[in-house]
Design a protein around this motif. Structure first.
Motif, PDB file in Angstrom:
ATOM      1  N   SER A 102       8.667  -0.940   8.650  1.00 59.91           N
ATOM      2  CA  SER A 102       9.660   0.265   8.719  1.00 59.91           C
ATOM      3  C   SER A 102       9.896   0.587   7.324  1.00 59.91           C
ATOM      4  O   SER A 102      10.655  -0.244   6.683  1.00 59.91           O
ATOM      5  CB  SER A 102      10.898  -0.318   9.604  1.00 59.91           C
ATOM      6  N   ILE A 103       9.861   1.677   6.727  1.00 63.00           N
ATOM      7  CA  ILE A 103      10.176   2.101   5.290  1.00 63.00           C
ATOM      8  C   ILE A 103      11.669   2.090   4.951  1.00 63.00           C
ATOM      9  O   ILE A 103      11.803   1.813   3.882  1.00 63.00           O
ATOM     10  CB  ILE A 103       9.427   3.495   4.960  1.00 63.00           C
ATOM     11  N   SER A 104      12.497   2.336   6.112  1.00 63.03           N
ATOM     12  CA  SER A 104      13.964   2.449   5.649  1.00 63.03           C
ATOM     13  C   SER A 104      14.745   1.046   6.179  1.00 63.03           C
ATOM     14  O   SER A 104      15.678   1.132   5.910  1.00 63.03           O
ATOM     15  CB  SER A 104      14.444   3.758   6.324  1.00 63.03           C
ATOM     16  N   GLY A 105      14.019   0.342   6.813  1.00 63.29           N
ATOM     17  CA  GLY A 105      14.420  -1.093   7.361  1.00 63.29           C
ATOM     18  C   GLY A 105      15.435  -0.808   8.493  1.00 63.29           C
ATOM     19  O   GLY A 105      15.848   0.161   8.773  1.00 63.29           O
ATOM     20  N   LYS A 106      15.674  -1.668   9.378  1.00 62.58           N
ATOM     21  CA  LYS A 106      16.387  -1.488  10.129  1.00 62.58           C
ATOM     22  C   LYS A 106      17.244  -3.059  10.781  1.00 62.58           C
ATOM     23  O   LYS A 106      16.515  -3.951  10.296  1.00 62.58           O
ATOM     24  CB  LYS A 106      15.680  -0.930  11.509  1.00 62.58           C
ATOM     25  N   GLN A 165       7.361   0.252  -4.728  1.00 63.12           N
ATOM     26  CA  GLN A 165       6.816   0.465  -3.478  1.00 63.12           C
ATOM     27  C   GLN A 165       5.162   0.601  -3.968  1.00 63.12           C
ATOM     28  O   GLN A 165       4.868   1.414  -4.923  1.00 63.12           O
ATOM     29  CB  GLN A 165       7.238   1.697  -2.768  1.00 63.12           C
ATOM     30  N   TYR A 166       4.507  -0.009  -3.361  1.00 65.64           N
ATOM     31  CA  TYR A 166       2.845   0.023  -3.528  1.00 65.64           C
ATOM     32  C   TYR A 166       2.281   1.151  -2.854  1.00 65.64           C
ATOM     33  O   TYR A 166       2.517   1.479  -1.495  1.00 65.64           O
ATOM     34  CB  TYR A 166       2.137  -1.163  -2.910  1.00 65.64           C
ATOM     35  N   ILE A 167       1.598   2.316  -3.310  1.00 64.51           N
ATOM     36  CA  ILE A 167       1.164   3.297  -2.933  1.00 64.51           C
ATOM     37  C   ILE A 167      -0.205   3.609  -3.217  1.00 64.51           C
ATOM     38  O   ILE A 167      -0.674   3.428  -4.583  1.00 64.51           O
ATOM     39  CB  ILE A 167       1.849   4.607  -3.562  1.00 64.51           C
ATOM     40  N   GLU A 168      -1.205   3.823  -2.367  1.00 68.87           N
ATOM     41  CA  GLU A 168      -2.575   4.145  -2.561  1.00 68.87           C
ATOM     42  C   GLU A 168      -2.627   5.651  -2.362  1.00 68.87           C
ATOM     43  O   GLU A 168      -2.436   6.261  -1.435  1.00 68.87           O
ATOM     44  CB  GLU A 168      -3.414   3.342  -1.585  1.00 68.87           C
ATOM     45  N   ARG A 169      -3.268   6.313  -3.300  1.00 68.50           N
ATOM     46  CA  ARG A 169      -3.641   7.815  -3.209  1.00 68.50           C
ATOM     47  C   ARG A 169      -5.172   7.839  -3.772  1.00 68.50           C
ATOM     48  O   ARG A 169      -5.476   7.706  -4.888  1.00 68.50           O
ATOM     49  CB  ARG A 169      -2.805   8.475  -4.336  1.00 68.50           C
ATOM     50  N   GLY A 170      -5.944   8.097  -2.868  1.00 72.21           N
ATOM     51  CA  GLY A 170      -7.326   8.316  -2.810  1.00 72.21           C
ATOM     52  C   GLY A 170      -7.872   7.083  -3.135  1.00 72.21           C
ATOM     53  O   GLY A 170      -7.611   6.012  -2.585  1.00 72.21           O
ATOM     54  N   GLY A 171      -8.676   6.807  -4.393  1.00 68.21           N
ATOM     55  CA  GLY A 171      -9.115   5.448  -4.807  1.00 68.21           C
ATOM     56  C   GLY A 171      -7.937   4.827  -5.714  1.00 68.21           C
ATOM     57  O   GLY A 171      -8.356   3.935  -6.092  1.00 68.21           O
ATOM     58  N   ASP A 172      -7.105   5.554  -6.087  1.00 67.25           N
ATOM     59  CA  ASP A 172      -6.155   4.893  -7.038  1.00 67.25           C
ATOM     60  C   ASP A 172      -4.930   4.083  -6.202  1.00 67.25           C
ATOM     61  O   ASP A 172      -4.466   4.357  -5.392  1.00 67.25           O
ATOM     62  CB  ASP A 172      -5.362   6.100  -7.903  1.00 67.25           C
ATOM     63  N   LYS A 173      -4.401   3.341  -7.294  1.00 64.54           N
ATOM     64  CA  LYS A 173      -3.173   2.551  -6.663  1.00 64.54           C
ATOM     65  C   LYS A 173      -1.867   2.694  -7.745  1.00 64.54           C
ATOM     66  O   LYS A 173      -2.306   2.568  -8.899  1.00 64.54           O
ATOM     67  CB  LYS A 173      -3.532   1.096  -6.848  1.00 64.54           C
ATOM     68  N   PHE A 174      -0.897   2.521  -7.095  1.00 67.44           N
ATOM     69  CA  PHE A 174       0.343   3.053  -7.967  1.00 67.44           C
ATOM     70  C   PHE A 174       1.376   2.108  -7.651  1.00 67.44           C
ATOM     71  O   PHE A 174       1.667   1.505  -6.432  1.00 67.44           O
ATOM     72  CB  PHE A 174       0.790   4.502  -7.891  1.00 67.44           C
ATOM     73  N   LEU A 203      -0.561  -7.115   1.453  1.00 70.46           N
ATOM     74  CA  LEU A 203      -0.231  -5.992   0.870  1.00 70.46           C
ATOM     75  C   LEU A 203      -0.864  -4.845   1.487  1.00 70.46           C
ATOM     76  O   LEU A 203      -2.028  -4.826   2.150  1.00 70.46           O
ATOM     77  CB  LEU A 203      -0.509  -5.765  -0.545  1.00 70.46           C
ATOM     78  N   HIS A 204      -0.085  -3.664   1.929  1.00 72.69           N
ATOM     79  CA  HIS A 204      -0.601  -2.437   2.420  1.00 72.69           C
ATOM     80  C   HIS A 204       0.112  -1.022   1.721  1.00 72.69           C
ATOM     81  O   HIS A 204       1.178  -1.398   1.243  1.00 72.69           O
ATOM     82  CB  HIS A 204      -0.341  -2.476   4.062  1.00 72.69           C
ATOM     83  N   ASN A 205      -0.588   0.064   2.052  1.00 73.51           N
ATOM     84  CA  ASN A 205      -0.048   1.229   1.381  1.00 73.51           C
ATOM     85  C   ASN A 205       1.625   1.392   1.959  1.00 73.51           C
ATOM     86  O   ASN A 205       1.871   1.294   3.224  1.00 73.51           O
ATOM     87  CB  ASN A 205      -0.964   2.543   2.070  1.00 73.51           C
ATOM     88  N   ARG A 206       2.210   1.606   1.196  1.00 72.42           N
ATOM     89  CA  ARG A 206       3.582   1.846   1.260  1.00 72.42           C
ATOM     90  C   ARG A 206       4.725   0.725   1.383  1.00 72.42           C
ATOM     91  O   ARG A 206       5.807   0.882   1.585  1.00 72.42           O
ATOM     92  CB  ARG A 206       4.053   2.785   2.595  1.00 72.42           C
TER      93      ARG A 206
END
Length: 135
Positions: free
Chosen positions: A125-129, A67-76, A49-52
């Protein structure tokens, strides 16, 4: 007929101990436009698992594809469709796996991780290819 009552129970029975990639069907519009409703996604439980990253995560007795997003110390967990709310991960969660590929009807499959020829690492790749034949 199966003795299993819910799709989540079926998933847990068949996939939770398996480390091989597996397919799921995307239900709902949470991840549109990148992932249309009913497209097939391939999940790799071994992908870190990684950001984005696009991930399937078990949180508070539910499973989410977001989509897994890290903002500062928070995870969403963030849906791509802005009509839906994001979920802040405030408690322990389990990563079921990351999406490595999707297939939609009458379209070529899109891949989200690719071998970087220079570094020999897997790039996201965020949009895939469409996957090159050499990869």
């Amino acid at each position: 007929m199966s003795d299993i009552d819910t799709p989540q129970e079926l998933f847990e029975t068949n996939c939770s101990i398996n480390s091989e990639p597996f397919a799921l069907q995307n239900l709902g519009s949470y991840m549109e436009p990148e992932f249309s409703e009913n497209c097939i996604i391939i999940i790799d439980p071994g992908m870190a698992l990684h950001n984005r990253a696009y991930a399937v995560i078990r949180y508070n007795d539910d499973m989410y594809f977001r989509q897994y997003i890290e903002r500062g110390g928070d995870k969403f967990l963030v849906p791509l469709n802005t009509q839906h709310d994001e979920i802040q991960l405030t408690d322990t969660f389990e990563v079921v796996g990351c999406v490595v590929q999707q297939k939609q009807r009458k379209q070529k499959p899109l891949h989200y991780y690719h071998l970087n020829q220079e570094t020999k690492s897997m790039d996201f790749s965020i949009s895939g290819k469409i996957k090159d034949k050499e990869e």
